[in-house]
Design a protein around this motif. Structure first.
Motif, PDB file in Angstrom:
ATOM      1  N   LEU A   9       0.829  -1.212   0.000  1.00  0.00           N
ATOM      2  CA  LEU A   9       0.000   0.000   0.000  1.00  0.00           C
ATOM      3  C   LEU A   9       0.867   1.267   0.000  1.00  0.00           C
ATOM      4  O   LEU A   9       0.579   2.223  -0.732  1.00  0.00           O
ATOM      5  CB  LEU A   9      -0.882  -0.025   1.251  1.00  0.00           C
ATOM      6  N   ILE A  10       1.931   1.256   0.792  1.00  0.00           N
ATOM      7  CA  ILE A  10       2.808   2.449   0.872  1.00  0.00           C
ATOM      8  C   ILE A  10       3.448   2.719  -0.494  1.00  0.00           C
ATOM      9  O   ILE A  10       3.422   3.841  -1.009  1.00  0.00           O
ATOM     10  CB  ILE A  10       3.881   2.263   1.976  1.00  0.00           C
ATOM     11  N   GLY A  11       3.998   1.650  -1.092  1.00  0.00           N
ATOM     12  CA  GLY A  11       4.620   1.798  -2.423  1.00  0.00           C
ATOM     13  C   GLY A  11       3.605   2.258  -3.458  1.00  0.00           C
ATOM     14  O   GLY A  11       3.886   3.132  -4.282  1.00  0.00           O
ATOM     15  N   GLY A  12       2.405   1.666  -3.398  1.00  0.00           N
ATOM     16  CA  GLY A  12       1.343   2.030  -4.343  1.00  0.00           C
ATOM     17  C   GLY A  12       0.939   3.487  -4.197  1.00  0.00           C
ATOM     18  O   GLY A  12       0.728   4.192  -5.187  1.00  0.00           O
ATOM     19  N   LEU A  13       0.841   3.938  -2.935  1.00  0.00           N
ATOM     20  CA  LEU A  13       0.455   5.345  -2.691  1.00  0.00           C
ATOM     21  C   LEU A  13       1.492   6.316  -3.236  1.00  0.00           C
ATOM     22  O   LEU A  13       1.137   7.379  -3.762  1.00  0.00           O
ATOM     23  CB  LEU A  13       0.269   5.577  -1.183  1.00  0.00           C
ATOM     24  N   VAL A  14       2.771   5.941  -3.112  1.00  0.00           N
ATOM     25  CA  VAL A  14       3.822   6.813  -3.665  1.00  0.00           C
ATOM     26  C   VAL A  14       3.656   6.899  -5.188  1.00  0.00           C
ATOM     27  O   VAL A  14       3.721   7.986  -5.784  1.00  0.00           O
ATOM     28  CB  VAL A  14       5.236   6.290  -3.294  1.00  0.00           C
ATOM     29  N   GLY A  15       3.384   5.744  -5.823  1.00  0.00           N
ATOM     30  CA  GLY A  15       3.163   5.715  -7.280  1.00  0.00           C
ATOM     31  C   GLY A  15       1.976   6.572  -7.667  1.00  0.00           C
ATOM     32  O   GLY A  15       2.042   7.366  -8.615  1.00  0.00           O
ATOM     33  N   ALA A  50      11.124  -5.067  -1.256  1.00  0.00           N
ATOM     34  CA  ALA A  50      12.141  -4.556  -0.333  1.00  0.00           C
ATOM     35  C   ALA A  50      11.866  -5.087   1.070  1.00  0.00           C
ATOM     36  O   ALA A  50      12.782  -5.546   1.773  1.00  0.00           O
ATOM     37  CB  ALA A  50      12.120  -3.034  -0.353  1.00  0.00           C
ATOM     38  N   TYR A  51      10.598  -5.053   1.476  1.00  0.00           N
ATOM     39  CA  TYR A  51      10.231  -5.548   2.807  1.00  0.00           C
ATOM     40  C   TYR A  51      10.519  -7.047   2.915  1.00  0.00           C
ATOM     41  O   TYR A  51      11.057  -7.520   3.926  1.00  0.00           O
ATOM     42  CB  TYR A  51       8.744  -5.269   3.068  1.00  0.00           C
ATOM     43  N   PHE A  52      10.217  -7.786   1.832  1.00  0.00           N
ATOM     44  CA  PHE A  52      10.446  -9.228   1.820  1.00  0.00           C
ATOM     45  C   PHE A  52      11.938  -9.547   2.039  1.00  0.00           C
ATOM     46  O   PHE A  52      12.300 -10.405   2.846  1.00  0.00           O
ATOM     47  CB  PHE A  52       9.958  -9.814   0.480  1.00  0.00           C
ATOM     48  N   PHE A  53      12.829  -8.819   1.328  1.00  0.00           N
ATOM     49  CA  PHE A  53      14.273  -9.061   1.466  1.00  0.00           C
ATOM     50  C   PHE A  53      14.755  -8.715   2.869  1.00  0.00           C
ATOM     51  O   PHE A  53      15.560  -9.427   3.461  1.00  0.00           O
ATOM     52  CB  PHE A  53      15.062  -8.257   0.419  1.00  0.00           C
ATOM     53  N   ILE A  54      14.241  -7.586   3.373  1.00  0.00           N
ATOM     54  CA  ILE A  54      14.677  -7.143   4.713  1.00  0.00           C
ATOM     55  C   ILE A  54      14.272  -8.171   5.769  1.00  0.00           C
ATOM     56  O   ILE A  54      15.047  -8.525   6.658  1.00  0.00           O
ATOM     57  CB  ILE A  54      14.129  -5.727   5.018  1.00  0.00           C
ATOM     58  N   VAL A  55      13.064  -8.707   5.621  1.00  0.00           N
ATOM     59  CA  VAL A  55      12.599  -9.749   6.570  1.00  0.00           C
ATOM     60  C   VAL A  55      13.406 -11.037   6.370  1.00  0.00           C
ATOM     61  O   VAL A  55      13.881 -11.654   7.337  1.00  0.00           O
ATOM     62  CB  VAL A  55      11.081 -10.024   6.374  1.00  0.00           C
ATOM     63  N   GLY A  79      12.491   0.787  -0.066  1.00  0.00           N
ATOM     64  CA  GLY A  79      12.154   0.147  -1.352  1.00  0.00           C
ATOM     65  C   GLY A  79      11.809   1.183  -2.397  1.00  0.00           C
ATOM     66  O   GLY A  79      12.265   1.124  -3.535  1.00  0.00           O
ATOM     67  N   VAL A  80      11.001   2.177  -1.982  1.00  0.00           N
ATOM     68  CA  VAL A  80      10.610   3.268  -2.901  1.00  0.00           C
ATOM     69  C   VAL A  80      11.860   3.966  -3.416  1.00  0.00           C
ATOM     70  O   VAL A  80      12.015   4.222  -4.622  1.00  0.00           O
ATOM     71  CB  VAL A  80       9.686   4.275  -2.162  1.00  0.00           C
ATOM     72  N   ALA A  81      12.802   4.257  -2.493  1.00  0.00           N
ATOM     73  CA  ALA A  81      14.025   4.971  -2.883  1.00  0.00           C
ATOM     74  C   ALA A  81      14.881   4.128  -3.823  1.00  0.00           C
ATOM     75  O   ALA A  81      15.357   4.626  -4.855  1.00  0.00           O
ATOM     76  CB  ALA A  81      14.816   5.342  -1.626  1.00  0.00           C
ATOM     77  N   VAL A  82      15.064   2.848  -3.469  1.00  0.00           N
ATOM     78  CA  VAL A  82      15.926   1.980  -4.293  1.00  0.00           C
ATOM     79  C   VAL A  82      15.357   1.828  -5.707  1.00  0.00           C
ATOM     80  O   VAL A  82      16.088   1.915  -6.688  1.00  0.00           O
ATOM     81  CB  VAL A  82      16.098   0.597  -3.615  1.00  0.00           C
ATOM     82  N   PHE A  83      14.021   1.651  -5.777  1.00  0.00           N
ATOM     83  CA  PHE A  83      13.406   1.437  -7.105  1.00  0.00           C
ATOM     84  C   PHE A  83      13.288   2.723  -7.929  1.00  0.00           C
ATOM     85  O   PHE A  83      12.779   2.692  -9.039  1.00  0.00           O
ATOM     86  CB  PHE A  83      12.034   0.766  -6.964  1.00  0.00           C
ATOM     87  N   ARG A  84      13.736   3.835  -7.370  1.00  0.00           N
ATOM     88  CA  ARG A  84      13.736   5.078  -8.149  1.00  0.00           C
ATOM     89  C   ARG A  84      15.148   5.623  -8.325  1.00  0.00           C
ATOM     90  O   ARG A  84      15.323   6.757  -8.730  1.00  0.00           O
ATOM     91  CB  ARG A  84      12.849   6.125  -7.462  1.00  0.00           C
ATOM     92  N   SER A  85      16.131   4.804  -8.015  1.00  0.00           N
ATOM     93  CA  SER A  85      17.505   5.306  -8.076  1.00  0.00           C
ATOM     94  C   SER A  85      18.271   4.678  -9.233  1.00  0.00           C
ATOM     95  O   SER A  85      17.904   3.631  -9.755  1.00  0.00           O
ATOM     96  CB  SER A  85      18.223   4.991  -6.767  1.00  0.00           C
ATOM     97  N   GLY A 100      20.467   1.417 -13.509  1.00  0.00           N
ATOM     98  CA  GLY A 100      20.062   1.086 -12.138  1.00  0.00           C
ATOM     99  C   GLY A 100      18.658   0.532 -12.148  1.00  0.00           C
ATOM    100  O   GLY A 100      17.995   0.523 -13.202  1.00  0.00           O
ATOM    101  N   VAL A 101      18.174   0.094 -10.980  1.00  0.00           N
ATOM    102  CA  VAL A 101      16.839  -0.510 -10.931  1.00  0.00           C
ATOM    103  C   VAL A 101      15.721   0.491 -11.229  1.00  0.00           C
ATOM    104  O   VAL A 101      14.604   0.114 -11.576  1.00  0.00           O
ATOM    105  CB  VAL A 101      16.574  -1.210  -9.575  1.00  0.00           C
ATOM    106  N   GLY A 102      16.063   1.783 -11.103  1.00  0.00           N
ATOM    107  CA  GLY A 102      15.082   2.836 -11.394  1.00  0.00           C
ATOM    108  C   GLY A 102      14.544   2.743 -12.813  1.00  0.00           C
ATOM    109  O   GLY A 102      13.416   3.177 -13.089  1.00  0.00           O
ATOM    110  N   VAL A 103      15.339   2.170 -13.703  1.00  0.00           N
ATOM    111  CA  VAL A 103      14.952   2.054 -15.112  1.00  0.00           C
ATOM    112  C   VAL A 103      13.666   1.228 -15.242  1.00  0.00           C
ATOM    113  O   VAL A 103      12.783   1.556 -16.053  1.00  0.00           O
ATOM    114  CB  VAL A 103      16.091   1.388 -15.929  1.00  0.00           C
ATOM    115  N   ILE A 104      13.550   0.164 -14.417  1.00  0.00           N
ATOM    116  CA  ILE A 104      12.383  -0.734 -14.512  1.00  0.00           C
ATOM    117  C   ILE A 104      11.094   0.065 -14.268  1.00  0.00           C
ATOM    118  O   ILE A 104      10.145   0.011 -15.045  1.00  0.00           O
ATOM    119  CB  ILE A 104      12.488  -1.884 -13.478  1.00  0.00           C
TER     120      ILE A 104
END
Lengths: 244, 145
Positions: A9-15, A50-55, A79-85, A100-104
């Motif tokens: 939900l957090i990632g979706g809201l940022v999008g 991102a949350y999955f990897f951290i856990v 996760g939001v930051a990494v996927f936009r960098s 970088g992953v931001g391209v995706i």
């Protein structure tokens, strides 16, 4: 399960916020558009991943100790930051690429923006077309520019300058007068919103319907003359055809 | 999003509109341009055989060269060459009215211009072609006197 959902939900809201920052007046269009939904979902999935990897790797134990919400929140924001960098900007053959992953995420964002641009312009086109059918660009342009500049008082000088540049660009288009009117109306409705646009057009139609009709009549007359010349050329060619 | 950005985005939309519009005009007048080139070539060939029409041929060769050079701005090409052709018709009227065969191909050249104007509906092109139509009408009237 709930933490994963919250992370998504957090990632979706940022999008969604990113799309809303560009399409402020088009909230409904974003939700009606499949590419818009896809971008929001991909953005949400980035945070979830991102949350999955951290856990999975047991990272940030100190944050986890403060409670699951903060753990999810900080993981998702990361996760939001990494996927936009991107780690580098590459220049290949004169074109610039981000590495970088931001391209995706960028690929999905561009697709969503393109689809939304088309959807929004399409619905505006349908709104605008019947309203300006009685107006001629040549006859009504100056009045519309004056009226809209007056109405849009909140515009800064720079914004007014850009607006006038846009109108000037439309004037120089290689297109029939009616097409110029529609393109100008699309620019205007983007600036004023539908309600104000209708008021402006209503006022202009009352004042300039007659002059606009004259412009259209002149065009019709010119087209009729062209047809007449064509038929007289055909007649001449038929009469003198045997000479060739 | 501020007005600056809306207008900048919109100028991008206008550029796209213009590019698509010009491409469509180019495609729709390609055939007419071909007929114009052929008509001019035939007029030049006829003029070449008659010493009194050498100057007419010289003037027409300039237009022929311009039409053979691909120009991205088709509207300017039509307007510029249309006005030039109109001037040639006026300057060489006395020689042309004696040559019915040349008038016929001038008619074909102008007819292609008319069809191009009907396709692109640009006011400048329409005005130029109306001028050409008037010149043709004038030529026909004077040649039949």
């Amino acid at each position: 399960m709930i933490p994963y959902f919250v992370s998504f939900l957090i990632g979706g809201l940022v999008g969604l916020t990113e799309l809303l920052s560009k399409y402020t007046w088009s909230f409904c269009n974003i939700f009606k558009n499949s590419a818009g939904w896809l971008y929001i979902s991909v953005s949400g999935s980035g945070s979830l991943l991102a949350y999955f990897f951290i856990v999975s790797f047991g990272l940030m134990p100190s944050v986890k100790a403060t409670g699951w919400f903060w753990h999810v929140f900080i993981s998702s924001v990361l996760g939001v930051a990494v996927f936009r960098s991107s780690f580098a900007n590459l220049d290949v053959g004169g074109k610039q690429f981000s590495a970088g992953v931001g391209v995706i995420l960028d690929v999905f964002k561009k697709r969503a923006e393109r689809n939304l641009d088309q959807d929004i312009q399409d619905s505006l086109y349908i709104t605008v077309l019947p309203l300006v059918s009685k107006l001629s660009f040549a006859a009504a342009k100056d009045h519309l520019v004056l009226l809209s500049s007056e109405v849009l008082r909140s515009l800064s000088d720079q914004e007014k300058k850009e607006y006038l540049k846009g109108v000037d660009r439309i004037s120089k288009l290689t297109a029939p007068d009616s097409s110029k009117m529609v393109v100008f109306s699309l620019l205007l409705i983007n600036l004023t919103g539908e309600k104000l646009f209708k008021t402006i057009i209503d006022n202009t139609t009352k004042l300039f319907a007659e002059q606009s009709k004259n412009v259209q009549d002149e065009l019709d007359e010119n087209m009729r003359r062209l047809a007449e010349y064509k038929s007289s050329i055909d007649n001449y060619t038929n009469e003198h055809g045997s000479n060739s | 999003m501020n007005t600056d950005q809306i207008v900048k985005d919109f100028v991008g939309f206008i550029d796209g509109f213009e590019a698509r519009n010009l491409q469509s005009i180019n495609q729709s007048v390609a055939l007419q341009l071909n007929v114009m080139q052929t008509s001019l070539r035939i007029i030049c060939n006829i003029a070449n055989k008659k010493p009194e029409l050498i100057n007419l041929e010289k003037d027409l060769l300039i237009i022929e060269a311009a039409l053979n050079n691909p120009n991205p701005d088709i509207v300017s090409l039509l307007v510029k060459n249309g006005l030039q052709f109109s001037e040639i018709l006026l300057n060489h009227q006395a020689e042309i009215i004696k040559e019915k065969e040349i008038i016929k191909y001038i008619g074909l050249f102008i007819k292609s211009n008319i069809e191009a104007a009907e396709s692109c509906k640009d006011s400048q092109v329409i005005e130029t072609v109306i001028q050409l139509g008037d010149r043709f009408k004038d030529l026909v009237t004077k040649s039949s006197q």
